[in-house]
Motif scaffolding. Structure first.
Motif, mmCIF file in Angstrom:
data_model
loop_
_atom_site.group_PDB
_atom_site.id
_atom_site.type_symbol
_atom_site.label_atom_id
_atom_site.label_comp_id
_atom_site.label_asym_id
_atom_site.label_seq_id
_atom_site.Cartn_x
_atom_site.Cartn_y
_atom_site.Cartn_z
ATOM 1 N N THR A 85 -36.356 25.393 -25.221
ATOM 2 C CA THR A 85 -36.878 24.265 -25.990
ATOM 3 C C THR A 85 -36.310 24.268 -27.395
ATOM 4 O O THR A 85 -35.941 23.215 -27.930
ATOM 5 C CB THR A 85 -38.413 24.315 -26.042
ATOM 6 N N TYR A 86 -36.227 25.443 -27.979
ATOM 7 C CA TYR A 86 -35.645 25.579 -29.325
ATOM 8 C C TYR A 86 -34.201 25.064 -29.340
ATOM 9 O O TYR A 86 -33.818 24.289 -30.223
ATOM 10 C CB TYR A 86 -35.706 27.044 -29.752
ATOM 11 N N ILE A 87 -33.403 25.481 -28.365
ATOM 12 C CA ILE A 87 -32.005 25.061 -28.298
ATOM 13 C C ILE A 87 -31.898 23.549 -28.118
ATOM 14 O O ILE A 87 -31.157 22.866 -28.826
ATOM 15 C CB ILE A 87 -31.276 25.777 -27.138
ATOM 16 N N ILE A 88 -32.676 23.011 -27.169
ATOM 17 C CA ILE A 88 -32.603 21.577 -26.857
ATOM 18 C C ILE A 88 -33.035 20.737 -28.049
ATOM 19 O O ILE A 88 -32.341 19.801 -28.466
ATOM 20 C CB ILE A 88 -33.471 21.245 -25.629
ATOM 21 N N ILE A 89 -34.188 21.069 -28.624
ATOM 22 C CA ILE A 89 -34.743 20.271 -29.720
ATOM 23 C C ILE A 89 -33.882 20.380 -30.971
ATOM 24 O O ILE A 89 -33.528 19.376 -31.598
ATOM 25 C CB ILE A 89 -36.193 20.685 -30.016
ATOM 26 N N ASP A 90 -33.524 21.593 -31.358
ATOM 27 C CA ASP A 90 -32.774 21.762 -32.594
ATOM 28 C C ASP A 90 -31.361 21.205 -32.495
ATOM 29 O O ASP A 90 -30.833 20.658 -33.473
ATOM 30 C CB ASP A 90 -32.748 23.238 -32.986
ATOM 31 N N LYS A 91 -30.746 21.302 -31.321
ATOM 32 C CA LYS A 91 -29.425 20.702 -31.156
ATOM 33 C C LYS A 91 -29.505 19.185 -31.248
ATOM 34 O O LYS A 91 -28.656 18.529 -31.847
ATOM 35 C CB LYS A 91 -28.829 21.120 -29.804
ATOM 36 N N THR A 92 -30.578 18.630 -30.663
ATOM 37 C CA THR A 92 -30.769 17.179 -30.716
ATOM 38 C C THR A 92 -31.009 16.719 -32.136
ATOM 39 O O THR A 92 -30.411 15.741 -32.614
ATOM 40 C CB THR A 92 -31.955 16.758 -29.821
ATOM 41 N N PHE A 93 -31.883 17.440 -32.859
ATOM 42 C CA PHE A 93 -32.171 17.079 -34.250
ATOM 43 C C PHE A 93 -30.920 17.191 -35.122
ATOM 44 O O PHE A 93 -30.669 16.353 -35.982
ATOM 45 C CB PHE A 93 -33.256 17.991 -34.813
ATOM 46 N N LYS A 94 -30.157 18.241 -34.887
ATOM 47 C CA LYS A 94 -28.946 18.458 -35.673
ATOM 48 C C LYS A 94 -27.963 17.314 -35.470
ATOM 49 O O LYS A 94 -27.302 16.867 -36.409
ATOM 50 C CB LYS A 94 -28.307 19.783 -35.282
ATOM 51 N N GLY A 95 -27.905 16.801 -34.249
ATOM 52 C CA GLY A 95 -27.004 15.692 -33.967
ATOM 53 C C GLY A 95 -27.445 14.387 -34.574
ATOM 54 O O GLY A 95 -26.641 13.504 -34.846
ATOM 55 N N LYS A 96 -28.766 14.261 -34.800
ATOM 56 C CA LYS A 96 -29.309 13.024 -35.352
ATOM 57 C C LYS A 96 -29.270 12.997 -36.871
ATOM 58 O O LYS A 96 -29.353 11.935 -37.475
ATOM 59 C CB LYS A 96 -30.758 12.835 -34.876
ATOM 60 N N ARG A 97 -29.263 14.184 -37.478
ATOM 61 C CA ARG A 97 -29.316 14.245 -38.937
ATOM 62 C C ARG A 97 -27.965 13.945 -39.552
ATOM 63 O O ARG A 97 -26.955 14.433 -39.089
ATOM 64 C CB ARG A 97 -29.809 15.627 -39.373
#
Length: 199
Positions: free
Chosen positions: A187-199
Motif C-alpha cells: 500500500t505504501y508503494i502504490i499510494i506514494d508512487k501515485t502521489f509522487k506522480g501527481k505532485r
C-alpha cells in the motif's frame, strides 16, 4: 459546500463513528471489539482530517486499505452469488444484529476512498511513515492476543478470517505478521508512487 467544511464534517463523523463502535462494544458486552484495527483507524483518520494531517491518515491507510478492498469485494460477491460470498469475511453483516453495529460496519465501503482522497490533499513527505504503521500493527497484535480469546479472533489474530482455514498451527502468528507487513508495504508503494506522480 466548500472543501474545508466538508473536511471538518467528515473528521467529526469519523470520530463519532469510532465512538459509536466503542460504545457498541461496551453496550452489547463485547469489549474485545475495541481492538479491531478499523475502530482505532477511524478515530485516527478523523483526527487527521480535523488537523489536516496527512501522515495520520496515511498511517492508517497503509494498514486498512487492502483489508477494506478485500472486504468490499467479499460484500459485493454476496449479492452477485446470491448469498455465497467468496471468502465469508463479510457474511456477518447479513446476520441479525443491532442497526448501530451495521452502521459501523458499512464504513468498510467508503473509508478507503475517502481516506485516500484526504491523504492526497494533505500529502505527507515522510519517507518512513510506513514504519509507524508497522509499529501500530505490532502493538495492536500483541494487545489483541493478550486481551482477547481465540474464539473471538479479533483482527484475525488467531486464524484466518472467513470460511477458509489452513493447518499452520503455531506458525500462524509468523504468517500473520508477514502478511501484514507485505500489505502495508504494498500500500505504501502504490499510494506514494501515485502521489509522487501527481505532485
Amino acid at each position: 459546500m466548500d472543501r474545508g467544511r466538508l473536511r471538518i464534517i467528515l473528521g467529526i463523523f469519523y470520530i463519532l463513528l469510532s465512538v459509536l463502535a466503542f460504545f457498541n462494544s461496551y453496550y452489547y458486552h463485547t469489549p474485545y471489539n475495541i481492538f479491531w484495527f478499523c475502530y482505532i483507524g477511524m478515530f485516527i483518520i478523523g483526527l487527521g482530517m480535523l488537523f489536516k494531517n496527512g501522515a495520520m491518515i496515511k498511517s492508517q491507510l497503509y494498514i486498512l486499505f487492502i483489508p477494506d478492498i478485500i472486504w468490499i469485494l467479499d460484500f459485493i460477491s454476496y449479492f452477485v452469488t446470491g448469498g455465497n460470498s467468496f471468502f465469508g469475511i463479510a457474511d456477518y453483516f447479513f446476520l441479525a444484529a443491532p442497526l448501530t453495529a451495521k452502521i459501523v460496519t458499512l464504513q468498510h465501503i467508503f473509508t478507503a476512498p475517502i481516506a485516500l482522497y484526504f491523504a492526497y490533499k494533505f500529502n505527507s513527505k515522510s519517507k518512513y511513515l510506513f514504519l509507524v504503521s508497522y509499529l501500530q500493527l505490532t502493538l495492536i497484535f500483541f494487545m489483541t492476543r493478550f486481551f482477547t480469546l481465540p474464539e473471538q479472533n479479533i483482527n484475525c489474530s488467531y486464524k484466518f478470517c472467513g470460511d477458509y482455514s489452513f493447518a499452520i498451527g503455531n506458525l500462524y502468528p509468523v504468517f500473520w505478521f508477514i502478511g501484514g507487513l507485505i500489505m502495508i508495504y504494498l500500500t505504501y508503494i502504490i499510494i506514494d508512487k501515485t502521489f509522487k506522480g501527481k505532485r
